[in-house]
Design an enzyme around this catalytic site. Structure first.
Site, PDB file in Angstrom:
ATOM      1  N   LYS A  21       0.651  -1.429  -0.567  1.00  0.00           N
ATOM      2  CA  LYS A  21      -0.508   0.205   0.200  1.00  0.00           C
ATOM      3  C   LYS A  21       1.047   1.697  -0.133  1.00  0.00           C
ATOM      4  O   LYS A  21       1.900   1.349   0.861  1.00  0.00           O
ATOM      5  CB  LYS A  21      -0.970   0.468   1.359  1.00  0.00           C
ATOM      6  CG  LYS A  21      -2.207  -1.202   1.311  1.00  0.00           C
ATOM      7  CD  LYS A  21      -2.139  -1.065   2.970  1.00  0.00           C
ATOM      8  CE  LYS A  21      -3.599  -0.059   3.311  1.00  0.00           C
ATOM      9  NZ  LYS A  21      -4.285  -0.541   3.824  1.00  0.00           N
ATOM     10  N   GLY A  35      -7.990   6.073  -1.971  1.00  0.00           N
ATOM     11  CA  GLY A  35      -8.875   5.571  -3.062  1.00  0.00           C
ATOM     12  C   GLY A  35      -8.521   4.496  -3.647  1.00  0.00           C
ATOM     13  O   GLY A  35      -9.273   4.492  -5.208  1.00  0.00           O
ATOM     14  N   GLY A  36      -7.108   3.009  -3.403  1.00  0.00           N
ATOM     15  CA  GLY A  36      -7.388   2.282  -4.206  1.00  0.00           C
ATOM     16  C   GLY A  36      -6.252   2.329  -5.057  1.00  0.00           C
ATOM     17  O   GLY A  36      -5.592   1.835  -5.604  1.00  0.00           O
ATOM     18  N   HIS A  45     -10.020  -2.551  -4.997  1.00  0.00           N
ATOM     19  CA  HIS A  45      -9.734  -1.271  -3.507  1.00  0.00           C
ATOM     20  C   HIS A  45     -10.765   0.400  -3.415  1.00  0.00           C
ATOM     21  O   HIS A  45     -10.159   0.886  -2.984  1.00  0.00           O
ATOM     22  CB  HIS A  45      -8.083  -1.555  -3.380  1.00  0.00           C
ATOM     23  CG  HIS A  45      -7.241  -3.058  -3.096  1.00  0.00           C
ATOM     24  ND1 HIS A  45      -7.156  -3.804  -1.932  1.00  0.00           N
ATOM     25  CD2 HIS A  45      -6.315  -3.395  -3.784  1.00  0.00           C
ATOM     26  CE1 HIS A  45      -6.876  -4.625  -2.611  1.00  0.00           C
ATOM     27  NE2 HIS A  45      -6.254  -4.729  -4.072  1.00  0.00           N
ATOM     28  N   GLU A  80     -10.125   4.649   9.907  1.00  0.00           N
ATOM     29  CA  GLU A  80     -10.294   3.114   9.068  1.00  0.00           C
ATOM     30  C   GLU A  80     -10.111   1.700   9.645  1.00  0.00           C
ATOM     31  O   GLU A  80      -9.193   1.660  10.241  1.00  0.00           O
ATOM     32  CB  GLU A  80      -9.841   3.169   7.805  1.00  0.00           C
ATOM     33  CG  GLU A  80     -10.847   4.282   6.648  1.00  0.00           C
ATOM     34  CD  GLU A  80     -10.546   4.086   5.530  1.00  0.00           C
ATOM     35  OE1 GLU A  80      -9.989   3.186   5.432  1.00  0.00           O
ATOM     36  OE2 GLU A  80     -10.932   4.723   5.017  1.00  0.00           O
ATOM     37  N   ARG A 109      -9.445  14.290   6.299  1.00  0.00           N
ATOM     38  CA  ARG A 109     -10.905  15.055   5.578  1.00  0.00           C
ATOM     39  C   ARG A 109     -12.199  14.041   4.868  1.00  0.00           C
ATOM     40  O   ARG A 109     -12.698  13.347   6.554  1.00  0.00           O
ATOM     41  CB  ARG A 109     -10.152  14.902   3.723  1.00  0.00           C
ATOM     42  CG  ARG A 109      -9.788  13.463   3.855  1.00  0.00           C
ATOM     43  CD  ARG A 109      -9.489  12.904   1.871  1.00  0.00           C
ATOM     44  NE  ARG A 109      -8.610  11.975   2.020  1.00  0.00           N
ATOM     45  CZ  ARG A 109      -9.634  11.016   1.599  1.00  0.00           C
ATOM     46  NH1 ARG A 109     -11.176  10.806   1.396  1.00  0.00           N
ATOM     47  NH2 ARG A 109      -8.898  10.071   1.522  1.00  0.00           N
ATOM     48  N   HIS A 134     -14.499  -3.702   5.710  1.00  0.00           N
ATOM     49  CA  HIS A 134     -14.127  -2.603   5.660  1.00  0.00           C
ATOM     50  C   HIS A 134     -15.235  -2.068   6.729  1.00  0.00           C
ATOM     51  O   HIS A 134     -15.734  -0.686   5.773  1.00  0.00           O
ATOM     52  CB  HIS A 134     -13.472  -1.945   4.661  1.00  0.00           C
ATOM     53  CG  HIS A 134     -12.718  -0.412   4.137  1.00  0.00           C
ATOM     54  ND1 HIS A 134     -11.799  -0.656   2.976  1.00  0.00           N
ATOM     55  CD2 HIS A 134     -13.067   0.734   5.701  1.00  0.00           C
ATOM     56  CE1 HIS A 134     -11.821   0.861   3.719  1.00  0.00           C
ATOM     57  NE2 HIS A 134     -12.343   1.049   4.709  1.00  0.00           N
TER      58      HIS A 134
END
Length: 665
Positions: free
Chosen positions: A158, A164-165, A235, A275, A292, A208
């Site tokens: 990652k 945003g994947g 993702h 998350e 954000r 998720h």
């Protein structure tokens, strides 16, 4: 409260912020690139400032130009939206230095949480459970591969500064690691200007779940419940909902407390999202914090009745949080579907083009549409291809699902490929309907979500023909009205023949299927013969293509949109594209780029993966094209020889350009 704010973003989120600002009596300044000169957010704002060319790195990512625009227009604060500079600490610092309020968290919080690696270190110190992984600074490929081997496959690479994947790859074995790492780093550098990555254990069948948090400058912090964002492709989230199905009050409170403690640990102010990756047994691990507003924030607004953008503005202006934790309550269930210009049948390949027809469902208590485009606008290759966010609410999940299915059936988009029908199948999918959720749902439900294409029903052919005939009558009436002799029988266009029945043919094609429909004109109706069966049809067609027809005593409402020779038919919750065939037009064989591989969209060549003259197997990667901040690999369609490449690394290519000269043998 502020008198004027600048929105350092574009599209749907800029329009969303403008809506709340206008309700609060705050004037707004939009910024735009050359590609967005006519964009909806520019049209909605009170003022707008051009900040550069189409490429984001030359416009929306140039801090100095945005600060200058704010100073020139007298904006007191800047709302960054999401994406672009929303989590950029240098941008936050530049705002502070210029005496402009940044509508977001302080620099220290962005710095602490902006890097996934640093955030995980902080959470580890705070005792928040973490997914096993490597979050260190040594970024040499050998070290990263060694750490991945020690963690055990599958692993997830990652981008540390990502979202945003983008800049994310799942790796199944050690042999694939280095290629995936190189691709991930390239994409991370392109999207975020930082190729730093971390490596984590890939949790099988994870959910998720994210917690919405809010803090103010007076030391208060709350959580506004959770969202389940498990349904993803590449993702990137596709369907989100709130609250999370199956969430117990005890687990909600535990995750909420952990999220608030994470926010307090960095002195967080404003809207943020913590998350978590949750296992099927309910255990959860901290994944990251987004400093954000999230794309999916509307589902939280729908279940709480709150405006999170208003909260952002009030907190940034120095006000305390409007409500304490014990005053917050959730009500009902909300779902959000992201409407994208993309082709699910081609691996969700982004699409570009003009929105020739755009008719969203009616908004009200149960349905909300957040969008940055209107009919006639263009989806360009420069930015994310989102058309809109469709949000629905009802008193429970089952009723919300029904609302979503109806709203998707009512959504009409023509001119670009889109994912509306896919979203309808996804919403109706038994696994999703029964809340059997995890991030691999789309992959494991391929058979249901990607069925064989069905042939058009008889009603669809008849609706297509009736709309064509009614349009002809409309044109004839308009011509007659402009004529010196409006009563002339030559204006009728009713198929009249001397000494013969008034009949004619219409020819339409759908895919490989072509049908000839025989038409006879009757008083106030038509008789259409299809496949040897005659049906009396009549109806009305409005200027937006809404058809209300009667077919042999049965009534049907459909929408038929004409665009050149194409006819877009929306009926029975489906959208199909037909071609109107002119029997006097002859098109010879050939055309295209036989022997070549074509660009599926405009983009930039970033890697050539085979040598000229090389023999390759079917599926072998030949070239990587970067478009819309994502990498797309062009692979060999069959075994054969790479005769040559038409472009070099760094070249921009147009949609449909021949990329590779390929000899299949």
């Amino acid at each position: 409260m502020f008198d004027k704010i600048l929105i350092a973003n574009r599209g749907e989120i800029a329009c969303r912020v403008i809506k709340t600002a206008r309700r609060l009596g705050i004037r707004t300044v939009a910024v735009y690139s050359e590609a967005d000169a006519g964009a909806r957010h520019v049209r909605l704002a009170d003022e707008a400032v051009l900040i550069g060319p189409a490429a984001a790195r030359e416009s929306y990512l140039v801090i100095e130009r945005i600060i200058e625009a704010a100073q020139r227009t007298g904006a007191q604060a800047i709302h960054p939206g999401y994406g672009f500079l929303s989590e950029n600490e240098a941008f936050c610092e530049a705002c502070e230095a210029a005496g402009i309020v940044f509508i977001g968290p302080p620099v220290a919080a962005i710095r602490a949480m902006g890097s996934k690696s640093e955030a995980k270190k902080l959470m580890e110190q705070a005792g928040v459970p973490l997914t096993p992984g490597y979050h260190g600074d040594d970024q040499t490929p050998a070290t990263l591969q060694r750490e991945a081997d020690a963690i055990g496959y599958p692993v997830l690479i990652k981008a540390a500064a990502g979202g945003g994947g983008k800049g994310m790859r799942r790796v199944e074995c050690s042999a694939d690691f280095l290629d995936a790492l190189a691709s991930c780093k390239r994409e991370a550098a392109s999207s975020f200007g930082d190729d730093h990555v971390l490596v984590e254990k890939y949790i099988l069948r994870p959910r998720h779940i994210e917690i919405q948090v809010f803090g103010d400058s007076h030391g208060h912090a709350v959580y506004l419940f959770e969202r389940d964002c498990s349904v993803q492709r590449r993702h990137q989230k596709v369907l989100e909902e709130a609250p999370a199905p199956g969430m117990t009050p005890e687990r909600r409170a535990a995750m909420g407390r952990a999220a608030v403690e994470a926010a307090r640990a960095v002195g967080y102010v404003g809207a943020g999202t913590v998350e978590f990756i949750a296992q099927q047994d309910g255990s959860f691990y901290f994944m990251e914090m987004n400093t954000r507003l999230q794309v999916e924030h509307p589902v939280t607004e729908m279940i709480t009745g709150l405006d999170l953008v208003e909260w952002q503005l009030r907190v940034a202006a120095g006000e305390p949080l409007p409500l304490a934790q014990e005053q917050l309550a959730l009500n009902g269930h909300a779902l959000e579907a992201r409407i994208y210009a993309e082709d699910p049948g081609k691996g969700f390949l982004p699409a570009t083009g003009r929105l020739l027809h755009l008719a969203p469902p009616d908004e009200g208590l149960h349905v909300r549409v957040d969008t940055g485009v209107e009919e006639g606008d263009e989806i360009t290759p420069h930015y994310d291809p989102m058309i809109a966010k469709l949000i629905v609410w009802d008193v429970n999940r089952d009723r919300a699902l029904a609302r979503m299915l109806q709203a998707l059936a009512d959504y009409r988009v023509a001119g670009v490929a889109n994912n509306i029908e896919f979203l309808s199948r996804l919403t109706a999918c038994p696994a999703f309907a029964n809340a059997d959720l995890d991030t691999g749902l789309i992959e494991r439900e391929q058979a249901y979500l990607f069925p064989e294409a069905s042939a058009p029903e008889r009603d669809e052919w008849l609706a297509l023909a009736l709309a064509e005939l009614l349009r002809e009558q409309e044109r004839a009436a308009a011509t007659a009205a402009r004529s010196a002799d409006s009563s002339s029988p030559w204006h009728a266009r009713d198929g009249w023949r001397m000494n013969a029945a008034p009949a004619r043919s219409l020819i339409f094609r759908h895919g490989e299927a072509q049908k000839t429909l025989r038409v006879a004109t009757l008083p106030g109706a038509f008789e259409i013969t299809l496949d040897g069966v005659a049906t009396t049809v009549s109806g009305s067609l409005n200027p937006r293509g809404l058809l209300r027809g009667e077919f042999g005593g049965r009534r049907l409402a459909a929408t038929v949109v004409a665009a050149g020779e194409r006819r877009h038919v929306f009926a029975h919750g489906r959208a199909r594209v037909f071609a109107c065939v002119d029997p006097l037009f002859f098109s010879g064989e050939g055309g295209g780029a036989e022997g070549g591989l074509l660009a599926p969209m405009p983009g930039k060549v970033i890697a050539l993966l085979a040598a000229e003259g090389a023999r390759v197997d079917k599926g072998a990667p030949l070239l990587i094209l970067e478009a819309m901040k994502m990498e797309h690999t062009i692979a060999a369609p069959t075994a054969g020889t790479v005769k040559g490449f038409r472009f070099a690394v760094g070249d921009q290519v147009a949609d449909g350009a021949e990329l590779v000269e390929f000899d299949a043998a």
